[in-house]
Write an enzyme that holds these catalytic residues in place. Structure first.
Site, PDB file in Angstrom:
ATOM      1  CG  HIS A  46      34.398  45.062  40.875  1.00  0.00           C
ATOM      2  ND1 HIS A  46      35.200  44.824  41.966  1.00  0.00           N
ATOM      3  CD2 HIS A  46      35.213  45.046  39.794  1.00  0.00           C
ATOM      4  CE1 HIS A  46      36.453  44.684  41.563  1.00  0.00           C
ATOM      5  NE2 HIS A  46      36.490  44.798  40.245  1.00  0.00           N
ATOM      6  CD  GLU A  47      33.775  44.471  36.343  1.00  0.00           C
ATOM      7  OE1 GLU A  47      34.613  45.188  35.777  1.00  0.00           O
ATOM      8  OE2 GLU A  47      34.093  43.490  37.059  1.00  0.00           O
ATOM      9  CG  HIS A 105      37.154  48.790  37.471  1.00  0.00           C
ATOM     10  ND1 HIS A 105      38.313  49.092  38.138  1.00  0.00           N
ATOM     11  CD2 HIS A 105      36.931  47.467  37.683  1.00  0.00           C
ATOM     12  CE1 HIS A 105      38.773  47.987  38.732  1.00  0.00           C
ATOM     13  NE2 HIS A 105      37.941  46.991  38.482  1.00  0.00           N
ATOM     14  CD  GLU A 165      40.687  44.690  39.366  1.00  0.00           C
ATOM     15  OE1 GLU A 165      39.593  44.756  39.978  1.00  0.00           O
ATOM     16  OE2 GLU A 165      40.769  44.778  38.145  1.00  0.00           O
ATOM     17  N   GLY A 200      35.134  36.926  35.759  1.00  0.00           N
ATOM     18  CA  GLY A 200      33.736  37.150  36.130  1.00  0.00           C
ATOM     19  C   GLY A 200      33.149  38.234  35.255  1.00  0.00           C
ATOM     20  CB  ALA A 201      32.473  41.265  35.033  1.00  0.00           C
ATOM     21  CG  MET A 202      37.510  43.218  30.753  1.00  0.00           C
ATOM     22  SD  MET A 202      38.861  43.458  31.973  1.00  0.00           S
ATOM     23  CE  MET A 202      39.453  45.069  31.489  1.00  0.00           C
ATOM     24  CD  GLU A 203      38.426  46.676  34.675  1.00  0.00           C
ATOM     25  OE1 GLU A 203      37.952  45.542  34.832  1.00  0.00           O
ATOM     26  OE2 GLU A 203      39.569  47.001  35.029  1.00  0.00           O
ATOM     27  CG  ASN A 204      36.136  45.402  28.019  1.00  0.00           C
ATOM     28  OD1 ASN A 204      37.323  45.183  28.091  1.00  0.00           O
ATOM     29  ND2 ASN A 204      35.228  44.435  28.074  1.00  0.00           N
TER      30      ASN A 204
END
Ligand SMILES: *[C@@H]1O[C@H](CO)[C@@H](O)[C@H](O)[C@H]1NC(C)=O
Ligand SMILES: *[C@@H]1O[C@H](CO)[C@@H](O)[C@H](O)[C@H]1NC(C)=O
Ligand SMILES: *[C@@H]1O[C@H](CO)[C@@H](O)[C@H](O)[C@H]1NC(C)=O
Ligand SMILES: *[C@@H]1O[C@H](CO)[C@@H](O)[C@H](O)[C@H]1NC(C)=O
Ligand SMILES: *[C@@H]1O[C@H](CO)[C@@H](O)[C@H](O)[C@H]1NC(C)=O
Ligand SMILES: *[C@@H]1O[C@H](CO)[C@@H](O)[C@H](O)[C@H]1NC(C)=O
Ligand SMILES: [Zn+2]
Length: 926
Positions: free
Chosen positions: A386-387, A390, A409, A350-354
């Site tokens: 959410h991201e 993180h 998570e 869905g998404a990535m917290e880079n």
């Protein structure tokens, strides 16, 4: 509400009822774990059956290989300090290879911790250029002399570059290892990869990345473990006119010419000390919008058209308040100099917290007020929250290894509701955690094939085992138990402990117990330590059902199993007993015949509740006389607990059905949704062959629901539910309405008359009622859609047709990336499996093509087997397991076990309940 207090189990119920609300921690008697019973269960029948236990997820623990490069974990002799990486992705096909490629150079400076003559560094699918005859060049730093390279090779299975030296590296000294390489910029959604889209009739290519969990090694050779933090100096070389992004701010952009090619070189500021899985590299011709929040440069990036049409505005609007909220909540300022968020046409998760450059699916970041629904907006809100959460928890402080993924998570999945609530305070979004996390994960965690949140570090080694950690248990149970912890410590105390933890471990790594230490430090006065309480929730699987007997005052607990006959063969260090924080309220005055007790107030605890029959009756009575006395979340809980207790044969099904009677007065979404999900289980179990009975279920609830669909105070979600439920139950008026709307759209494709909130329902029902014309029209609209949320609605609705050949064709399309993006393959097959006609087709399709976890198999198997409830299906499922034991199921191993257990339980449930349910409904309807 009165403040909570703690009480020992000996005081019993009578002592508790002094206050209106009480908190109690109970330890009930141990449920005996019967080892003997399970011993004979897994008796191997023959040689083939033996093989099934040697699936890839367990093989690594069977024997300990001798050589370091045979291990999936890096040796601890070397520790990276910094990297200098230059990458050049080519956005056109390479003439000599026929591939899209990237080239790169990387130099890693590392410190030697223990003398060694071996360098083991991750490297996957990269073609390394030989330097002096070897795969890498080694230099000593600060006066150290580097030994010469004896031999070097690529260890494909464990994804390493291995270099054997003629002499030893010396502990305490630093060295630099340099590599030149070429890799494919494939469309595989992993590592450094490419995404494509069309704009103004032309094809555009984006180079982008997804490193989590083990794909940074596919972009450059690196020590690819989360605890191997380092500083990264990154330079991207890219085509003139494109923009390059990475984790840090760009500090220099120069035009130059390399080998006759005009390029731009963008150099980024050195990153903070960080993990490889949080890196990001992107080259695109995207546009952005910007805002400045307290000196943090906040930007939203997307396709030019999407930005021009304002689709990034909502994300930008909520990012500012959320960053402000999290800085205050963590009591720590945003750790970086900028915050970029980018929407990509192809993205697997869905998404990535880079860190500093968060990547999203378009549907999770872009919002178009004219076309998107309220659900789409909520998704953007919660995913962004959410991201952003993180950026501190996970990125600034990182768990040492993937076995603790649940903490990372689960935490973000919990606090996303806090951040979202701050940005949209009128939405009451925090309540939704009950539906989205607690109820969702109860369903999985009530199986004997569930697993504990926390795994031992040595149990998680291979990439498949790591990716298996990204499951509902980690996210939703993690969120639920952390929410429980926060509620009984109280939020200010929880946040203070958190802040202390983040402060101590900034730019470093932890294990989960470090968080317990810091929470304990700020809250000394507990009857049990945070460790004692929490370890029971995270080291043993499952959760208890707490039974309150208001007649005797006894409170007991028992491991809740959806199938009471299932055998728990996983031992627990705590014998499946928990320290259960119980908050409750009572209604009415004592000795009043209507007096009742309600436990697990606001469902802040991760457990189910059962009562003596009299208390159940009094609660039902309260619901029908004035349900508003009972908190909203608990109304949803009463329904969900009752239905599940009935499935586990703790109470009878009629009692569960009776909890829905009060719904005719319910106007809130959450209790209704809770009831509909449980009824949906009935529908899934009965809709093949018992259609008549199902219609009765439908008409009963539909009558209730429709009695208030016109009410103005109804939330949009309830409206959607009402209409979609009516259509699902085959209400004629609904079919006509949706088909008419759809036909109107077909006659005038440029003007869609359907309200965004109702599109999914209307499209689906019109396509289900229609034929090839409707399907082809929707397919055309899907191909033409320029807004991802619109495309997503059409894609799910195309699976609603009842025409088998259309479904089969659609299944074929799902594997053709020119028709359905790879990121959408799994969910498309699952949509088809959700359709009663499509289910067997999808199941055949998967079985025919199964090749050892090539696509997201755990999601697929969950989706396809949801309806499974016959002996024949169980047999097929077991056969499938046996047939493919040799290739194994990779990250889907557990999901397959759960599917078998669920099917077994369903068969029994249908046999025992079908008649009762039908009878009750028949009586209620007349
Ligand atoms: C990184 O490498 C480039 C050339 O490969 C060099 O010019 C630059 O000085 C290096 N930077 C660091 C920080 O080592
Ligand atoms: C890597 O080398 C192999 C073998 O020579 C070749 O087939 C492949 O195309 C190369 N990959 C890239 C991205 O250059
Ligand atoms: C580099 O070239 C591009 C396109 O030719 C131009 O727009 C840009 O201003 C140049 N940048 C620099 C730093 O010279
Ligand atoms: C973003 O905020 C602005 C200013 O408050 C508002 O006018 C606009 O409607 C918001 N956009 C969205 C999509 O919510
Ligand atoms: C990280 O934590 C470890 C253990 O607490 C400590 O020994 C080490 O010095 C820390 N490293 C950094 C860079 O803060
Ligand atoms: C679990 O049960 C065993 C045997 O009944 C007992 O010896 C042990 O103390 C129990 N452990 C816990 C943590 O309750
Ligand atoms: Zn996350």
């Amino acid at each position: 509400m009165a403040k909570g207090f703690y009480i020992s189990k000996n005081m019993g119920l009578a002592g508790l009822l002094i206050g209106a609300v009480a908190v109690v921690i109970i330890i009930a008697l141990a449920a005996v774990y019967d080892k003997e019973k399970t011993k004979n269960q897994n008796k191997p029948v023959d040689g083939v059956a033996m093989l099934t236990t040697a699936s890839p997820t367990t093989s690594s623990t069977l024997s300990t290989p001798k050589d370091p490069w045979e291990h999936y974990r890096l040796p601890d002799s070397l520790s990276p300090v910094s990297y200098n990486i230059t990458l050049w992705p080519r956005l056109v096909v390479n003439a000599s290879t026929g591939l899209y490629i990237f080239t790169g150079q990387s130099a890693v400076v590392f410190q030697c911790k223990k003398d060694t003559d071996l360098i083991v560094i991750h490297c996957n699918k990269l073609n390394l250029t030989l330097l002096n005859g070897h795969h890498a060049r080694l230099t000593g730093l600060d006066g150290a002399t580097a030994p010469t390279v004896k031999t070097s090779w690529l260890q494909v299975k464990t994804e390493y570059l291995v270099i054997q030296l003629n002499g030893k590296l010396t502990a305490g000294k630093s060295y630099r290892l340099s590599t030149d390489f070429q890799g494919e910029l494939a469309d595989d959604l992993k590592g450094f990869y490419r995404s494509e889209y069309t704009e103004d009739g032309g094809k555009k290519v984006v180079a982008t990345s997804q490193m989590q969990a083990t794909f940074a090694r596919k972009a450059f050779p690196c020590f690819d473990e989360p605890a191997m933090k380092a500083v990264f100096h990154i330079t991207l070389i890219h085509q003139r006119g494109t923009v390059a992004l990475s984790n840090g701010r760009d500090v220099e952009t120069v035009n130059s010419t390399i080998d006759g090619t005009e390029v731009t070189m963008t150099r980024f500021e050195p990153t903070k000390r960080m993990s490889t899985y949080l890196l990001a590299f992107i080259v695109s011709d995207f546009d952005h919008i910007t805002g400045s929040i307290e000196n943090n440069n906040v930007r939203i990036w997307a396709r030019r058209k999407a930005i021009a049409e304002g689709h990034g505005n909502y994300a930008l609007n909520v990012t500012g308040p959320m960053l402000k909220f999290f800085q205050r909540y963590y009591n720590a300022s945003y750790p970086l100099s900028k915050s970029d968020q980018i929407a990509l046409p192809d993205f697997n998760a869905g998404a990535m917290e880079n860190w500093g450059l968060i990547t999203y699916r378009e549907t999770a970041l872009l919002y178009d007020p004219a076309i998107s629904s309220v659900g789409n907006k909520e998704r953007v809100l919660t995913v962004v929250a959410h991201e952003l959460a993180h950026m501190w928890f996970g990125n600034l402080v990182t768990l040492r290894w993937w076995n603790d993924l649940w903490l990372n998570e689960g935490f973000a999945s919990y606090v996303e509701y806090l951040g979202a609530d701050y940005a949209e305070p009128t939405w009451n979004i925090k309540e939704q955690t009950i539906l989205n996390d607690v109820h969702k994960v109860f369903a999985v965690d009530a199986l004997a094939s569930s697993h504990p949140l926390s795994r031992k570090e040595e149990e998680v080694n291979q990439p498949d085992e790591i990716s298996e950690m990204f499951n509902t248990i980690s996210y939703s149970k993690g969120a639920a138990v952390l929410r429980m912890l926060s509620e009984f410590l109280t939020e200010p105390v929880f946040a203070r402990g958190l802040s202390s933890y983040l402060n101590e471990f900034a730019f470093n790594n932890t294990v989960y117990s470090d968080l317990w230490d810091h929470l304990q430090k700020v809250r000394m006065s507990l009857p049990h330590t945070v460790h004692d309480i929490m370890n029971r929730w995270i080291l043993q699987m499952g959760f208890p059902v707490v039974t309150i007997d208001t007649a005797t005052g006894h409170i007991t607990q028992k491991h809740f199993l959806l199938d009471p006959d299932s055998v728990v063969d996983r031992p627990s260090p705590y014998n499946y007993t928990w320290l259960v924080p119980i908050k409750w309220m009572k209604g009415g005055v004592e000795r009043d015949p209507a007096w009742w007790v309600l436990a697990n107030l606001n469902v802040s605890g991760y457990y189910r509740v059962n009562y003596d029959m009299d208390n159940w009756e009094r609660l039902l009575n309260q619901l029908t006389t004035d349900h508003t006395v009972i908190p909203l979340i608990n109304r949803a809980q009463i329904v969900d607990d009752a239905f599940n207790l009935a499935r586990a044969k703790v109470i009878n099904t009629t009692l569960a059905l009776r909890t829905t009677r009060y719904l005719s007065q319910e106007r809130d979404y959450i209790p209704w949704e809770s009831a509909l999900r449980n009824l949906n289980y009935y529908i899934l179990m009965f809709d093949r062959g018992q259609a008549y009975g199902v219609l009765q279920v439908g008409s009963h609830y539909n009558m209730i629901y429709h009695s208030f669909t016109v009410a103005k105070d109804l939330s949009s979600y309830n409206q959607i539910n009402a209409i979609s439920f009516a259509c699902r139950m085959g209400v004629e008026r609904c079919r006509v309405l949706t088909s008419d709307w759809f036909r109107e759209w077909m006659l005038n494709p440029d003007h869609n008359p359907i309200h965004p909130n109702l599109k999914t329902t209307v499209y689906c029902n019109a396509i289900a009622a229609g034929g090839v014309a409707e399907w082809d029209f929707a397919w055309q609209m899907f191909k033409n859609a320029t807004v991802a949320t619109e495309a997503a609605k059409l894609r799910s609705s195309l699976a609603c047709t009842k025409v088998p050949w259309l479904l089969n064709r659609y299944l074929d399309y799902s594997l053709d990336p020119a028709k359905i993006r790879k990121q959408d393959c799994t969910s498309t097959i699952n949509y088809i499996a959700g359709n009663v006609v499509g289910m067997p087709l999808a199941w055949d399709f998967i079985r025919a093509r199964y090749g050892g976890g090539s696509f997201s198999f755990s999601n697929l198997i969950n989706g396809v087997t949801r309806r499974f409830s016959t002996e024949f299906e169980l047999k097929q499922l077991k056969q499938f397991k046996e047939d493919n034991a040799r290739v194994g199921f990779g990250s889907g191993t557990l999901a397959l076990e759960q599917a078998i257990e669920r099917t077994t339980a369903n068969i029994k449930w249908v046999a025992e309940n079908q008649e009762h349910v039908m009878k009750w409904l028949a009586n209620e309807c007349t």
